[in-house]
Design an enzyme around this catalytic site. Structure first.
Site, mmCIF file in Angstrom:
data_model
loop_
_atom_site.group_PDB
_atom_site.id
_atom_site.type_symbol
_atom_site.label_atom_id
_atom_site.label_comp_id
_atom_site.label_asym_id
_atom_site.label_seq_id
_atom_site.Cartn_x
_atom_site.Cartn_y
_atom_site.Cartn_z
ATOM 1 N N GLU A 67 0.844 -1.290 -0.082
ATOM 2 C CA GLU A 67 0.030 0.030 0.118
ATOM 3 C C GLU A 67 0.817 1.305 -0.094
ATOM 4 O O GLU A 67 1.471 1.465 0.930
ATOM 5 C CB GLU A 67 -0.909 0.097 1.199
ATOM 6 C CG GLU A 67 -1.829 1.182 1.179
ATOM 7 C CD GLU A 67 -2.493 1.373 2.748
ATOM 8 O OE1 GLU A 67 -2.822 0.247 3.283
ATOM 9 O OE2 GLU A 67 -2.575 2.510 3.289
ATOM 10 N N ARG B 116 0.856 10.142 1.038
ATOM 11 C CA ARG B 116 1.136 11.210 1.942
ATOM 12 C C ARG B 116 2.660 11.702 1.425
ATOM 13 O O ARG B 116 3.268 12.610 2.120
ATOM 14 C CB ARG B 116 1.547 10.569 3.149
ATOM 15 C CG ARG B 116 0.090 10.141 4.016
ATOM 16 C CD ARG B 116 0.312 10.038 5.513
ATOM 17 N NE ARG B 116 1.125 8.888 5.799
ATOM 18 C CZ ARG B 116 0.486 7.765 6.010
ATOM 19 N NH1 ARG B 116 -0.693 7.595 6.149
ATOM 20 N NH2 ARG B 116 1.578 6.817 6.722
ATOM 21 N N LYS C 9 -11.134 -1.041 6.847
ATOM 22 C CA LYS C 9 -9.800 -0.785 7.190
ATOM 23 C C LYS C 9 -10.037 -0.305 8.870
ATOM 24 O O LYS C 9 -11.365 0.397 8.833
ATOM 25 C CB LYS C 9 -9.168 0.288 6.708
ATOM 26 C CG LYS C 9 -8.029 0.916 7.465
ATOM 27 C CD LYS C 9 -7.182 1.706 6.541
ATOM 28 C CE LYS C 9 -5.950 2.524 7.546
ATOM 29 N NZ LYS C 9 -4.734 2.891 6.713
HETATM 30 C C1 3PG Z 1 -1.528 4.028 7.751
HETATM 31 O O1 3PG Z 1 -1.814 4.863 6.882
HETATM 32 O O2 3PG Z 1 -2.205 3.115 7.660
HETATM 33 C C2 3PG Z 1 -0.904 4.455 8.905
HETATM 34 O O3 3PG Z 1 -0.383 5.367 8.901
HETATM 35 C C3 3PG Z 1 0.001 3.210 9.312
HETATM 36 O O4 3PG Z 1 0.294 3.521 10.688
HETATM 37 P P1 3PG Z 1 1.755 3.091 10.930
HETATM 38 O O5 3PG Z 1 2.416 4.193 10.700
HETATM 39 O O6 3PG Z 1 1.613 3.471 12.830
HETATM 40 O O7 3PG Z 1 2.099 1.721 10.851
#
Ligand code: 3PG
Length: 206
Positions: A40, A44, A128
């Site tokens: 995934e 961002r 999710k």
């Molecule tokens: C996401 O976008 O699913 C989360 O930011 C993942 O979270 P993590 O950085 O704590 O693994």
């Protein structure tokens, strides 16, 4: 194909933030070498769309999806770049309408029973759970399994290696995700090792 079917074989889906599109293909190859075959790529970073395009073109064995997809425009953009599924931290009417109109595999996010029920009514049995560790983690998942037994979840947010086995032992967890597999300063060899370490924690399905 809906996201639930598309991701059925996946138990761990790395969430990757790619700052330099040139690292996309080596990162995807390193994950594949470690046994993980879905990724995934979150929206961002500015390089995300180019990263999705590169993985879709050059790493055909990797099931590439997009994360942090928040609206209709982003959904179209990631689809055009070659993403095969999209994940969202939550859901909006516009996002659900766009996914339905394009028949695009979407994993929308929920974090309360009401949100989960809204998505269930819209046909989403795979959701999710975000931010998983903050909203209650495995305790939340166990609690919701009683009243909403038809749902399966893809928890992300705060999950690290020590929590992998516990999450994946929950019958209503389809797969988990997180960024711990691909820290920004890691080499491909380190990413491959992290993928292997994570897979070693996956409990057998009965
Ligand atoms: C996401 O976008 O699913 C989360 O930011 C993942 O979270 P993590 O950085 O704590 O693994």
């Amino acid at each position: 194909m809906d996201a639930s079917t598309l991701l059925a074989a996946q138990r761990i889906v790395p969430v990757v933030v790619i700052e330099d599109a040139a690292t996309a293909v080596p990162t995807a190859q390193a994950l594949l070498a470690g046994g993980l075959s879905a990724i995934e790529v979150t929206l961002r970073s500015a390089a995300a769309i180019a990263a999705i395009r590169a993985i879709a073109q050059d790493v055909p064995d990797m099931l590439v999806g997009a994360g942090s997809v928040r609206g209709a425009q982003a959904l179209t953009q990631v689809r055009d770049a070659g993403a095969r599924f999209a994940v969202s931290p939550g859901h909006s009417a516009a996002l659900l309408e766009a996914a339905a109109a394009q028949s695009f595999p979407l994993v929308p996010g929920s974090a309360t029973p009401s949100e989960a029920m809204t998505l269930m009514d819209a046909g989403y049995t795979l959701q999710k759970l975000f931010p998983a560790e903050i909203v209650g983690g495995t305790a939340w998942l166990r609690a919701i399994a009683g009243p909403l037994p038809a749902l399966r979840f893809f928890p992300t947010g705060g999950i690290r290696l020590p929590q992998v086995a516990d999450y994946l032992a929950q019958p209503n967890v389809a797969c988990i995700g997180g960024t711990w597999l691909t820290p920004s300063d890691s080499t491909p060899a380190e990413i491959t090792q992290r993928a292997k370490d994570a897979l070693a924690q996956v409990p057998n399905r009965n």
